[in-house]
Design a protein around this motif. Structure first.
Motif, PDB file in Angstrom:
ATOM      1  N   ASP A   1       2.560  -7.493   4.955  1.00 33.20           N
ATOM      2  CA  ASP A   1       2.637  -8.133   5.731  1.00 33.20           C
ATOM      3  C   ASP A   1       3.384  -9.190   5.567  1.00 33.20           C
ATOM      4  OD1 ASP A   1       1.601  -6.537   7.822  1.00 33.20           O
ATOM      5  OD2 ASP A   1       0.089  -6.898   8.067  1.00 33.20           O
TER       6      ASP A   1
ATOM      7  N   ALA B   1      -0.056   2.521   6.240  1.00 35.74           N
ATOM      8  CA  ALA B   1      -0.061   2.256   5.431  1.00 35.74           C
ATOM      9  C   ALA B   1      -0.541   3.662   4.956  1.00 35.74           C
ATOM     10  CB  ALA B   1      -1.751   1.257   5.501  1.00 35.74           C
TER      11      ALA B   1
ATOM     12  N   ALA C   1      -4.738  -8.674   3.426  1.00 37.49           N
ATOM     13  CA  ALA C   1      -3.493  -7.326   4.439  1.00 37.49           C
ATOM     14  C   ALA C   1      -4.522  -6.644   5.146  1.00 37.49           C
ATOM     15  CB  ALA C   1      -3.912  -5.626   3.458  1.00 37.49           C
ATOM     16  N   PHE C   2      -5.301  -6.739   6.195  1.00 37.09           N
ATOM     17  CA  PHE C   2      -5.817  -6.380   7.454  1.00 37.09           C
ATOM     18  C   PHE C   2      -5.619  -7.317   8.261  1.00 37.09           C
ATOM     19  CE2 PHE C   2      -7.344  -2.964   4.548  1.00 37.09           C
ATOM     20  CZ  PHE C   2      -7.030  -2.161   4.667  1.00 37.09           C
TER      21      PHE C   2
ATOM     22  N   HIS D   1       0.556  -3.145   1.875  1.00 38.24           N
ATOM     23  CA  HIS D   1      -0.219  -2.130   2.427  1.00 38.24           C
ATOM     24  C   HIS D   1      -0.367  -0.269   2.138  1.00 38.24           C
ATOM     25  CE1 HIS D   1      -1.224  -4.885   5.931  1.00 38.24           C
ATOM     26  NE2 HIS D   1      -1.381  -4.380   6.519  1.00 38.24           N
TER      27      HIS D   1
ATOM     28  N   ARG E   1      -0.121   0.648  13.196  1.00 39.91           N
ATOM     29  CA  ARG E   1      -0.440   0.161  11.492  1.00 39.91           C
ATOM     30  C   ARG E   1      -0.212   0.880  10.928  1.00 39.91           C
ATOM     31  NH1 ARG E   1       2.222  -1.434   6.975  1.00 39.91           N
ATOM     32  NH2 ARG E   1       2.169  -3.781   7.088  1.00 39.91           N
TER      33      ARG E   1
END
Length: 259
Positions: free
Chosen positions: A107, A48, A20-21, A221, A46
């Motif tokens: 994402d 989350a 996810a990163f 996220h 970003r």
């Protein structure tokens, strides 16, 4: 090196947490899906959410606060806390498990490319939103979401979902669900800010974090700390006595769409 690059793949359910990163730009360049270009929001951020299940008591304050803040129709929710009964792995006795659920602001959001009029898209800060003026209510995105996080609003006849309360974030406020959580179980913030609480917690607990349905490769996220691994996918569980119900009186237990 930023946080997104330092976090890497682990194993099992945690693998998707690492994936996810991947930076947003990398995802777009890879052509993972045909979603329209990201627009709006701060590209330097970003957003989350990390949900610490060790602190969740299933009080539903987040559900109520979200319902009031976003004025969703009766029986329709942008977030709920599913409460289910499972067998304790330690004692084999019945045990209650609480699982807060909402849009995962992925994402690789499967809800975005299926929209025939591009009414849903992802902002540059990662938040997935819906343009209700453009939406035609076809519900393709509702069916595409593997987390059952979308619904058709009975009043507007358009798609509705959690937006991380983007209107509140832009005003410097916390989302309604985060602000109302009596146990402090919900943490939201900017992963790109290494000093943010969520970035510090992700760094501290990265080997323990899990996401829902990692096999879908959506890069969610919303991260869970203290997750029972059985709940990463559909578990063998029974709805608890106190459950959230929809407008038809049906229990909204732990269910995911089949895709």
């Amino acid at each position: 090196m930023d946080l997104a690059r330092r976090l890497f793949l682990s194993q099992g359910a945690k693998m998707t947490v690492g994936a996810a990163f991947v930076p947003l730009a990398s995802v777009a360049q890879a052509g993972i899906n045909d979603q329209p270009p990201r627009r709006g929001g701060d590209p330097a951020r970003r957003y989350a959410m990390l949900i610490d299940l060790r602190r969740c008591i299933g009080c539903q304050a987040c559900t109520v606060a979200c319902h009031i803040e976003n004025q969703t129709p009766l029986g329709k929710f942008r977030t709920i806390v599913s409460q289910t009964e499972v067998q304790s792995l330690e004692t084999a006795e019945p045990a209650q498990f609480m699982l807060p659920r909402l849009c995962n602001h992925c994402d690789n959001p499967p809800c975005v490319p299926v929209c025939p009029v591009q009414a849903t898209w992802q902002r540059e800060d990662g938040i997935v939103v819906v343009d209700s003026d453009r939406c035609v209510g076809c519900a393709y995105c509702v069916q595409a979401c593997p987390y059952d996080a979308r619904f058709i609003n009975d009043r507007t006849q358009t798609a509705d979902k959690c937006t991380f309360c983007a209107h509140r974030l832009e005003a410097g406020l916390l989302p309604a669900c985060v602000e109302s959580c009596v146990g402090g179980a919900r943490i939201i913030g900017d992963l790109n800010d290494p000093e943010s609480q969520i970035a510090r917690m992700v760094e501290q607990y990265r080997d323990e974090l899990m996401v829902l349905q990692p096999d879908k490769n959506t890069r969610p996220h919303v991260f869970y700390l203290g997750m029972d691994a059985r709940f990463v996918t559909r578990p063998a569980a029974e709805p608890s006595l106190w459950t959230v119900r929809n407008g038809e009186g049906e229990e909204l237990g732990y269910e995911y769409a089949e895709h």
